[in-house]
Design an enzyme around this catalytic site. Sequence first.
Site, PDB file in Angstrom:
ATOM      1  N   LYS A   1       0.776  -1.168   0.065  1.00  0.00           N
ATOM      2  CA  LYS A   1       0.091   0.035   0.090  1.00  0.00           C
ATOM      3  C   LYS A   1       0.977   1.076  -0.139  1.00  0.00           C
ATOM      4  O   LYS A   1       1.977   1.226   0.920  1.00  0.00           O
ATOM      5  CB  LYS A   1      -0.876  -0.234   1.228  1.00  0.00           C
ATOM      6  CG  LYS A   1      -2.180   1.080   1.314  1.00  0.00           C
ATOM      7  CD  LYS A   1      -2.813   0.715   2.515  1.00  0.00           C
ATOM      8  CE  LYS A   1      -3.888   1.827   2.785  1.00  0.00           C
ATOM      9  NZ  LYS A   1      -4.867   1.558   3.643  1.00  0.00           N
TER      10      LYS A   1
ATOM     11  N   SER B   1      -9.731   1.520   2.809  1.00  0.00           N
ATOM     12  CA  SER B   1      -8.889   2.413   2.041  1.00  0.00           C
ATOM     13  C   SER B   1      -7.995   1.671   1.169  1.00  0.00           C
ATOM     14  O   SER B   1      -7.302   1.944   0.206  1.00  0.00           O
ATOM     15  CB  SER B   1      -8.391   3.276   2.934  1.00  0.00           C
ATOM     16  OG  SER B   1      -7.362   2.667   3.780  1.00  0.00           O
TER      17      SER B   1
ATOM     18  N   SER C   1      -9.834  -1.034   6.991  1.00  0.00           N
ATOM     19  CA  SER C   1      -9.439  -1.176   5.552  1.00  0.00           C
ATOM     20  C   SER C   1      -8.710  -2.273   5.101  1.00  0.00           C
ATOM     21  O   SER C   1      -8.154  -2.053   4.001  1.00  0.00           O
ATOM     22  CB  SER C   1      -8.400   0.439   5.737  1.00  0.00           C
ATOM     23  OG  SER C   1      -9.131   1.364   5.486  1.00  0.00           O
TER      24      SER C   1
END
Length: 525
Positions: A90, A165, A189
């Site tokens: 990420k 996210s 997330s």
Amino acid sequence: MVVTRGDAPMPVDIAALSAAQIRAGIIAGRFSAHDVADAAYAVIATRDTDIHAFLELTPSLAYAAAERVDAAKEAGEELPSLAGVPVAFKDNMNQVGTKTTCGSKMLANYDSLFTATAVERMVDAGALPLGKLNMDEFAFGSSTETSFFGPTHNPWDLERVPGGSSGGSAAAVAGGLATITLGSDTGGSIRQPASFCGIVGYKPTYGLVSRYGIVAFGSSLDQVGPFGKTVEDVALATNALVGRDERDCTSQDCGTDFTANLHAGVRGMRIGVVTSMNDAPGVQPEVVAALHEAVENLKGLGAEVVEVDLPHITAAMSAYYVIGPCEAFSNLSRFDSVRYGYREPGCELLSSQESLSRAVGFGEEAKRRILLGSYLLSSGPYEEYYVPAQKVRTLITRDFVRAFGSVDVIISPTSPRAAFKFGEISDPATMYLSDLFTIAINIAGNGGMSLPVGLGRDTGLPVSVQLIGPQFRDENIFQAAAALETCYRIEHVAPMARPGAVSRVVEPVMTIGSPTPPATMKGGE
Ligand code: GLN
């Protein structure tokens, strides 16, 4: 395994192989780590134009890692646990040789100055770092629609969001672009996008994995964790990730082998169900049906299912949207256009430079959290909201401790619904409800895993259950999840990533900000 179609030898099929199979294939000499990197970049080149999971590719880092693995194999050395496994991170995880944008204009040109411990540990375990993955700006969101660089598409249906996210991290695995990815989870997330994309996603107990080098959102809530196609892949990644790190004082040694109980079954295990939580309004019938089926499957495997009560759980969402924004407000104050971040040109005064740069550099949701946090930490609201939220946090933590006095694992849905379409949820308060089942686990600090349990009977999209464990007893989660996983024949990669699947191109239906094409972001080369 060299996959063949007709007579033509095919490259390594990333979508079809588990992490352990990739390592075994390299050990057996069926292919090299270099071949794995070739195969991964080939599928990314064809399929990621549709998915947009990656913000940056780092072939020089991946091939350097592959060379180390191939040289070790050549020298007859024992290969590390994730040797040759294609991974990606990420984009809130610092890694020298890459940008770390957090999906924001604010950090669009930020070059990592150091490497996050989690990233370092994956690479030390022999993994091939393919690149950095798209996310909601600064990890605020549940759909990856708030990325400055444009949204990621769900590989199961390109017109739907991948969740967020960590949407890029989930879509990369579900799209067969990487075998294991890392995400961060502050309120859901990792687990919610794993659920939307039909893969396994795990948030460890707070403190199991070092947060060093991860751009902070809510420091008392954030945890790093892995995504994979199977519980075993996620266990292997977790083994590599966990342990004390001097650079994060909240990290702890655990000494657990998370693969140890994968075949132990659930006979004799006590599984808790929280009826009041699962029947909350807004939970889709197909999600409830899938949960009931999973509970029946666990009973069938010999587990004892008991009802548990978490009386304060309904207040978790309110506590989170006080504590989270307060911590975010504090963490994001470092982006002042002087030390870090976007600088708006042409300002004569430092004060106007800072406020204008923040006005231009942050997106709408980031500003909403900053404003909320700054209000809540001012003197009156502090007493009225922040202090009670911390008390609620203690009550919820105690609820879990009490419940785990009588059960080994708690099961719930992961998300109240399957993946929604782009633009379908525009009201922030409705978007916040996406994390109805995941948020309390961050508030209490426990570990939680999202496990796919088939396709929803109404939508035909992946639906999942969440397995929650007592703090620092995350091996319980792995044991129950691995047993439950055997009850399903799940295609963990989306149809588009299966052999012979043809990639289809759709126009992005929603673009936030003015996106910079990812091709211009070539760090690490
Ligand atoms: N969706 C939640 C939020 O927007 C959780 C985000 C996260 O876990 N990073 O705050």
